[in-house]
Every structure is written in structure tokens, then in C-alpha cells.
Design an enzyme around this catalytic site. Sequence first.
Site, short mmCIF file in Angstrom:
data_model
loop_
_atom_site.label_atom_id
_atom_site.label_comp_id
_atom_site.label_asym_id
_atom_site.label_seq_id
_atom_site.Cartn_x
_atom_site.Cartn_y
_atom_site.Cartn_z
NE ARG A 37 -4.04 -2.52 1.92
CZ ARG A 37 -4.40 -2.87 3.00
NH1 ARG A 37 -3.56 -2.72 4.55
NH2 ARG A 37 -5.52 -3.73 2.91
NE ARG A 39 20.07 -11.72 3.50
CZ ARG A 39 21.40 -11.75 2.71
NH1 ARG A 39 21.60 -10.53 3.08
NH2 ARG A 39 21.62 -12.01 1.92
#
Length: 148
Positions: A31, A104
Amino acid sequence: MRDQIDLLATVTLLGVLEQAYFALQVIHARRKHKISPPETTGHPEFERIFRAQVNCSEYFPIFISLLWVAGIFFHQGLAAVCGLLYLYSRFKYFQGYAVAAQERLGPLYASARLLWLLIGLAAAGLLAHFLLTLSSAAAWPLQLLRAW
């Protein structure tokens, strides 16, 4: 019986909730960057969040399987602690990947070590189970002879 698996069930539920959180983060990123499904490319932040969620989802069945086997055949408490640490490391992995791919790596290595630990616990527990089963099965002829 429930008290023999309550910790495993709790960690499993937390893992499912974590997976749902990761999926919601992908929806939010879609979105924010106006990327409609089924598109999987676009803004770099979206791509990192999407990859983090997919990577976590790929390892989830392996984690859950190992958690339960280690918990049932080795020790529920130790498996649950490893499971909680694994979920935390995957959360940190997800957060780090969302910022930058390089972020990560530390949590990725931590989660991999925890999976290997769960593999070891599961294997040790199963080995002990089968050795005890075999030793009991091999002992019955001796017990029969002693009875005579």
C-alpha cells in the site's frame, strides 16, 4: 498430556502470529509503495520486506517440525527455549532486512545455528528412543529364560 506439550503449542502459536505479522508488513509495504498483487518488484524497500517474509515462510515448516520432534523426543523445555530464540532471531532478521539486505546476516546466522541445534536435539532424542526400544525388544528373550 497437555502439560507435556503446552510449551511447544505456545511457541507454535507465537510462530504463527509472527508469520501473520510478516504478511501484514508486506501488505502495508504494498500500500505504501502502490504495488498491487501479483507484482513482486518495485520500490527497493518493498522488495526487501517481501523477500524477508518469503524467506521466513520458507523456513517455517522446517522450524515447526524440528520444534515438535525435539520437544517430544528430547526435552520440551529446551526445545521451547530454542524455539523462542529462533522466533526472536527471525524477527530481528525481518527488521534488519527491511532496512538493508546486509542487516539480515547476523540474525540469519543465529537462526541457522538454532535450527542446527534443534536438528541435533531431535536426532539425539530419536536415537535414544530407538535404542531404548531396541534394548527392550532384545531383552525379552532373556527375561523369558529367567522366568523358567
